[in-house]
Design an enzyme around this catalytic site. Structure first.
Site, PDB file in Angstrom:
ATOM      1  N   VAL A  82      -5.629  -9.229  -7.640  1.00 31.96           N
ATOM      2  CA  VAL A  82      -4.629 -10.175  -7.162  1.00 31.96           C
ATOM      3  C   VAL A  82      -5.294 -11.492  -6.822  1.00 31.96           C
ATOM      4  O   VAL A  82      -6.346 -11.522  -6.171  1.00 31.96           O
ATOM      5  CB  VAL A  82      -3.887  -9.605  -5.936  1.00 31.96           C
ATOM      6  CG1 VAL A  82      -2.769 -10.544  -5.524  1.00 31.96           C
ATOM      7  CG2 VAL A  82      -3.338  -8.222  -6.241  1.00 31.96           C
ATOM      8  N   GLY A  89      -6.261  -3.554  -6.517  1.00 37.76           N
ATOM      9  CA  GLY A  89      -5.557  -2.317  -6.196  1.00 37.76           C
ATOM     10  C   GLY A  89      -4.326  -2.246  -7.049  1.00 37.76           C
ATOM     11  O   GLY A  89      -3.930  -3.231  -7.662  1.00 37.76           O
ATOM     12  N   GLY A  90      -3.765  -1.061  -7.096  1.00 38.59           N
ATOM     13  CA  GLY A  90      -2.566  -0.888  -7.900  1.00 38.59           C
ATOM     14  C   GLY A  90      -2.765  -1.408  -9.312  1.00 38.59           C
ATOM     15  O   GLY A  90      -1.988  -2.218  -9.786  1.00 38.59           O
ATOM     16  N   GLY A 108      -4.755  -3.517 -10.693  1.00 33.87           N
ATOM     17  CA  GLY A 108      -5.127  -4.874 -11.076  1.00 33.87           C
ATOM     18  C   GLY A 108      -5.708  -5.680  -9.928  1.00 33.87           C
ATOM     19  O   GLY A 108      -5.764  -5.233  -8.790  1.00 33.87           O
ATOM     20  N   ASP A 150       4.570   5.217  -4.201  1.00 34.64           N
ATOM     21  CA  ASP A 150       3.190   4.917  -3.801  1.00 34.64           C
ATOM     22  C   ASP A 150       3.163   4.157  -2.486  1.00 34.64           C
ATOM     23  O   ASP A 150       2.595   3.081  -2.373  1.00 34.64           O
ATOM     24  CB  ASP A 150       2.469   4.139  -4.892  1.00 34.64           C
ATOM     25  CG  ASP A 150       0.956   4.262  -4.768  1.00 34.64           C
ATOM     26  OD1 ASP A 150       0.249   3.421  -5.349  1.00 34.64           O
ATOM     27  OD2 ASP A 150       0.480   5.178  -4.059  1.00 34.64           O
TER      28      ASP A 150
END
Ligand SMILES: *[C@@H]1O[C@H](CO)[C@@H](O)[C@H](O)[C@H]1NC(C)=O
Ligand SMILES: *[C@@H]1O[C@H](CO)[C@@H](O)[C@H](O)[C@H]1NC(C)=O
Ligand SMILES: *[C@@H]1O[C@H](CO)[C@@H](O)[C@H](O)[C@H]1NC(C)=O
Length: 597
Positions: A374, A369-370, A372, A487
């Site tokens: 994790v 998400g965002g 990339g 966001d």
């Protein structure tokens, strides 16, 4: 009792006992510790004073003054050894003290401070402008005074053959040092390893010094270290000398300093001394410290005094000083940035992050998400658990967001923000390192169906919303630059073990100076959370963040996403649906049904 009726005998007996007491006290091991000088009964002359905070100020920052502070009685430093041709030996002694040399203009000029053993007190023939407040015995060889001085000197006096303007030296009956070394401390005990760290005497920082003499080894050792480091593993100077040839039987001990033109203040914060053994180490935490506020006052005064001087030389001096101060402040800013990089967001080596995440293997993957993916990992060098976000290299905006994130979050500190530890860039790989937050995102807690059992209670949801509000308040109003998150949504809110919410993912964040009107930017955000005016004006403000927060409130209370396309027409958009129900006086219908019990 009869004898006391005769005054003459009484006086004789009295004086005999006083003599005995005197002898005993001199014979006794001397051993004292002063943590601050309120209780010390030292002989002070010149500019020396004990300040209300307990600091012994040998000089203040007035130019051309000198000061001495001496232990009130002389101490026996050599002893007669019976049966060895009238030969006397020096005693072992040891001292530890903490001092600071605080120049009037930071970094600029600083005559030194000395620890002195002198056969005479008061000292005669001292100059306020030079020679460390000591008599210049060199120019007066007939002087019968014997002297041993350990100097911590921050100027280079060419007459005295000083090695540089930041040195430690041993001076025996002359101000030309018998040995001197640049001020520093050794990092290891290994004599073959000459690695050492420089210490700036006139930094204004508190420094700690040790001086030890051993008469069997015939070694005089001097060590210096920053305040909280403790005794270095190896002395800076270890000078072979038989002090019985240098010292008188009785010597006064104390401190001496003079300011000259470049007026630094010389302070001693604590002092321990012992004859016949090692002096007790001072505990830095018990000592008086210079408060920063008093430093500021000193600077102001410096400027005022500077302005009233008419002498051309002094005028030039003040200009120099100004330049130095400016440079110094600039340096300080740089130092601060170094510090931030060091402790806030540092640059990681790619290999370090590769190792931390075991080569970004699937098992360590915790979400995407965002822009990339994790990964969870443990930094090998620190053992700290982190989340490493790898920004996909096919994201065209990648670099830009990366930079935005570092600049906006590197300086932010709040318990409700995910802390950024650092970053790494390798070719097209962009990596951000964060605190690892164990419970995952609010999104997962609210909507992950496997988590049904762990459904959040209203109290828990309320706390989380409150935490997010704190984070937003900090970003909008309390931190140095206003940060618009842009966001805000459940997948960017991480929850720790204590159910504390931490706002993360600043990939879209923008910083503004307070009071500035945010510029029009590309419209970013997530559908459903974007304020209606954003699509028209393209202007992200605190208000658009607050709109997103409002959506979040509804989402958490209603337990559904802001847009659910498969719902009946009237219920697709959460905000519209809730507003309609509110108008119909039936707002409780929208509340998450699982919250009923
Ligand atoms: C510094 O010491 C001098 C000499 O003792 C004294 O006249 C002066 O008032 C002192 N200044 C400060 C700021 O303490
Ligand atoms: C230092 O060097 C000498 C000569 O090279 C050697 O004999 C000695 O063992 C070394 N000392 C240490 C502590 O390594
Ligand atoms: C002085 O330093 C030398 C070299 O490190 C050491 O061997 C000696 O024990 C020290 N003596 C004292 C009195 O500290």
């Amino acid at each position: 009792m009869a004898s006391f009726t005769n005054p003459a005998i009484a006086i004789e007996i009295f004086s005999f006992f006083s003599y005995l007491l005197l002898v005993l006290s001199l014979e006794n091991e001397t051993n004292f510790v002063y943590n601050g000088f309120h209780q010390a009964k030292l002989n002070l002359d010149g500019a020396s004073v004990v300040r209300s905070n307990g600091i012994l100020a040998i000089t203040n920052d007035t130019s051309k003054i000198l000061g001495h502070a001496f232990y009130p009685t002389p101490l026996q430093f050599t002893k007669f050894t019976p049966g060895s041709h009238n030969k006397s030996t020096a005693v072992n002694f040891s001292t530890n003290f903490i001092f600071s040399i605080v120049p009037k203009y930071p970094g600029f000029g600083g005559h030194g401070l000395t620890f002195v053993l002198s056969s005479k007190y008061p000292l005669e023939g001292c100059l306020p402008s030079q020679y460390l407040g000591l008599p210049n015995v060199t120019s007066n060889p007939q002087s019968s005074a014997r002297m041993l001085a350990i100097e911590f000197d921050a100027i280079q006096n060419v007459d005295m053959q000083d090695i540089n303007d930041n040195h430690v030296g041993i001076d025996i009956s002359s101000l030309v040092s018998n040995i001197s070394e640049p001020a520093a401390y050794y990092n290891t005990n290994d004599e073959n390893n000459s690695k050492y760290t420089t210490i700036i005497l006139k930094s204004g920082d508190s420094l700690q010094a040790w001086i030890d003499y051993d008469s069997l080894q015939e070694l005089l050792n001097v060590s210096l270290s920053p305040l909280h480091m403790g005794r270095p593993p190896r002395p800076l100077i270890s000078f072979p000398i038989d002090l019985s040839q240098v010292l008188d039987e009785y010597m006064y001990i104390g401190f001496s300093a003079s300011t000259g033109l470049l007026s630094p203040a010389h302070n001693v914060h604590g002092w321990s001394f012992r004859i016949g053994g090692r002096a007790q180490d001072l505990d830095p935490t018990e000592l008086p410290t210079l408060s920063s506020s008093s430093n500021e006052v000193v600077h102001q005064k410096g400027f005022k005094v500077g302005m009233t001087f008419t002498s051309v030389t002094l005028f030039i001096l003040v200009i120099f000083a100004g330049v130095y101060i400016l440079r110094r402040t600039k340096n300080k800013d740089e130092i601060l940035e170094d510090w931030e990089i060091e402790y806030g967001a540092r640059k990681f080596k790619y290999s370090e992050l590769h190792a931390a995440t075991r080569g970004f293997r699937e098992k360590n993957f915790i979400g995407s998400g965002g822009f990339g993916s994790v990964y969870r990992g443990v930094v090998p060098s620190t053992g700290i658990e982190v989340a490493v976000k790898r920004i996909s290299n096919n994201s065209r905006q990648g670099i830009r967001e990366f930079v935005a994130e570092i600049t906006s979050t590197g300086r932010l500190r709040h318990r409700n923000l995910v802390q950024l530890h650092g970053w790494c860039r390798r070719k097209d790989d962009l990596l951000l390192v964060y605190d690892y937050v164990p419970n995952g995102s609010l999104n997962k807690l609210l909507f992950d169906n496997e988590n049904q059992k762990k459904k959040l209670s209203w109290e828990e949801r309320y706390k989380i919303l409150n935490d997010v509000a704190q984070a937003l308040l900090y970003l909008h109003e309390e931190c140095q630059q206003m940060v618009v998150h842009r966001d805000l949504k459940p997948s960017n809110i991480l929850i720790d073990e204590g159910l504390n919410a931490k706002l993360g993912d600043f990939g879209l964040a923008r910083t503004y100076e307070h009071g500035h009107n945010p510029d029009t930017t590309n419209i970013v955000g997530t559908l459903g959370y974007m304020a209606p005016e954003l699509t028209r004006t393209g202007r992200a403000t605190e208000s658009t963040d607050v709109y997103s927060y409002g959506t979040l409130l509804l989402e958490v209370a209603c337990g559904r996403r802001p847009i659910e396309p498969y719902k009946n027409g009237g219920e697709i958009v959460l905000v519209d649906w809730a507003r309609k129900q509110h108008c119909a006086g039936d707002i409780t219908r929208v509340v998450d049904p699982t919250l009923d019990n």
